[in-house]
Motif scaffolding. Structure first.
Motif, PDB file in Angstrom:
ATOM      1  N   PRO A   7     -14.468  -8.591 -10.878  1.00 34.36           N
ATOM      2  CA  PRO A   7     -13.620  -7.205 -10.336  1.00 34.36           C
ATOM      3  C   PRO A   7     -13.520  -6.866  -8.890  1.00 34.36           C
ATOM      4  O   PRO A   7     -14.641  -7.226  -8.226  1.00 34.36           O
ATOM      5  CB  PRO A   7     -14.076  -6.225 -11.096  1.00 34.36           C
ATOM      6  N   GLN A   8     -12.671  -6.285  -8.519  1.00 33.60           N
ATOM      7  CA  GLN A   8     -12.655  -6.206  -6.836  1.00 33.60           C
ATOM      8  C   GLN A   8     -12.393  -4.625  -6.658  1.00 33.60           C
ATOM      9  O   GLN A   8     -11.138  -4.182  -7.155  1.00 33.60           O
ATOM     10  CB  GLN A   8     -11.325  -6.774  -6.284  1.00 33.60           C
ATOM     11  N   ASP A   9     -13.062  -4.047  -6.358  1.00 35.14           N
ATOM     12  CA  ASP A   9     -12.829  -2.423  -6.019  1.00 35.14           C
ATOM     13  C   ASP A   9     -12.782  -2.108  -4.654  1.00 35.14           C
ATOM     14  O   ASP A   9     -13.641  -2.487  -3.649  1.00 35.14           O
ATOM     15  CB  ASP A   9     -14.205  -1.694  -6.515  1.00 35.14           C
ATOM     16  N   HIS A  10     -11.760  -1.681  -4.195  1.00 29.86           N
ATOM     17  CA  HIS A  10     -11.265  -1.663  -2.753  1.00 29.86           C
ATOM     18  C   HIS A  10     -11.173   0.095  -2.643  1.00 29.86           C
ATOM     19  O   HIS A  10     -10.479   0.365  -1.622  1.00 29.86           O
ATOM     20  CB  HIS A  10      -9.780  -2.183  -2.465  1.00 29.86           C
ATOM     21  N   GLY A  11     -11.661   0.915  -3.608  1.00 32.72           N
ATOM     22  CA  GLY A  11     -11.471   2.136  -3.265  1.00 32.72           C
ATOM     23  C   GLY A  11     -10.223   2.749  -3.905  1.00 32.72           C
ATOM     24  O   GLY A  11     -10.234   3.301  -4.817  1.00 32.72           O
ATOM     25  N   PHE A  12      -9.012   2.372  -2.996  1.00 29.81           N
ATOM     26  CA  PHE A  12      -7.930   2.940  -3.546  1.00 29.81           C
ATOM     27  C   PHE A  12      -7.169   2.130  -4.559  1.00 29.81           C
ATOM     28  O   PHE A  12      -6.289   2.517  -5.103  1.00 29.81           O
ATOM     29  CB  PHE A  12      -6.868   3.128  -2.297  1.00 29.81           C
TER      30      PHE A  12
ATOM     31  N   GLU B  99      -3.688   7.287  -2.742  1.00 32.28           N
ATOM     32  CA  GLU B  99      -5.013   7.094  -2.078  1.00 32.28           C
ATOM     33  C   GLU B  99      -4.633   5.553  -1.286  1.00 32.28           C
ATOM     34  O   GLU B  99      -5.497   5.349  -0.535  1.00 32.28           O
ATOM     35  CB  GLU B  99      -6.117   6.599  -3.040  1.00 32.28           C
ATOM     36  N   ALA B 100      -3.519   4.945  -1.389  1.00 33.14           N
ATOM     37  CA  ALA B 100      -3.317   3.935  -0.599  1.00 33.14           C
ATOM     38  C   ALA B 100      -3.264   4.281   0.860  1.00 33.14           C
ATOM     39  O   ALA B 100      -3.116   5.262   1.338  1.00 33.14           O
ATOM     40  CB  ALA B 100      -2.022   3.249  -1.175  1.00 33.14           C
ATOM     41  N   PRO B 101      -4.027   3.334   1.601  1.00 36.94           N
ATOM     42  CA  PRO B 101      -3.972   3.464   3.133  1.00 36.94           C
ATOM     43  C   PRO B 101      -2.415   3.397   3.757  1.00 36.94           C
ATOM     44  O   PRO B 101      -1.654   3.012   3.289  1.00 36.94           O
ATOM     45  CB  PRO B 101      -4.610   2.239   3.607  1.00 36.94           C
ATOM     46  N   ALA B 102      -2.399   4.086   4.865  1.00 33.63           N
ATOM     47  CA  ALA B 102      -1.160   4.529   5.376  1.00 33.63           C
ATOM     48  C   ALA B 102      -0.787   3.068   6.211  1.00 33.63           C
ATOM     49  O   ALA B 102      -1.752   2.358   6.642  1.00 33.63           O
ATOM     50  CB  ALA B 102      -1.407   5.360   6.654  1.00 33.63           C
ATOM     51  N   ALA B 103       0.336   2.879   6.205  1.00 33.52           N
ATOM     52  CA  ALA B 103       1.048   1.434   6.800  1.00 33.52           C
ATOM     53  C   ALA B 103       0.788   1.535   8.242  1.00 33.52           C
ATOM     54  O   ALA B 103       0.847   2.488   8.798  1.00 33.52           O
ATOM     55  CB  ALA B 103       2.347   1.685   6.410  1.00 33.52           C
TER      56      ALA B 103
END
Length: 135
Positions: A103-108, A131-135
């Motif tokens: 599994p890959q956990d990227h926080g968001f 939670e996705a990072p801003a572009a």
């Protein structure tokens, strides 16, 4: 009419493939299911056509890729929670599938996936709302 997507996948064994995906909780539209093809319902607008390899070949003049040896496509499917991601992977493994990576956990975003009986890779992704990072 909203757009729909029909992903067509070559398979080796219709009965085994349907049994595998039924164990994951998917259903099939009997109106478009027979011994050559099966219409798996993913959502109201997403369907996967499981097509026996010989029948699949009638739709293309190119050689059909062997998904156990090569990758032509990665099928990514959104999930409603991390638990749903983990549950689907666990069901896939119990039904005879494989997990090609951890599994890959990227926080968001949380992702994991499985290979089905024919080697097609299914990536399952949960994105934490807002939670996705801003572009």
């Amino acid at each position: 009419m909203p757009k729909q997507i029909f992903v067509n996948l070559p398979i080796a064994d219709m009965q085994k493939s349907q049994a595998f995906f039924k164990r994951l909780g998917f259903t099939f539209n009997p109106q478009f299911t027979n011994d050559q093809g099966a219409c798996m319902v993913v959502s109201d607008s997403i369907y996967v056509m499981l097509l026996v390899k010989d029948y699949f070949q009638t739709f293309t003049g190119k050689p059909v890729a062997d998904a156990a040896k090569t990758t032509e496509v990665l099928i990514a499917l959104s999930c409603d929670s991390r638990a749903e991601v983990d549950d689907l992977v666990a069901r896939a493994l119990a039904a005879g599938g494989a997990a090609p990576r951890q599994p890959q956990d990227h926080g968001f975003m949380y992702a994991h996936g499985f290979e089905d009986l024919d080697g097609h890779i299914w990536e399952l992704v949960y994105m934490v709302p807002g939670e996705a990072p801003a572009a």
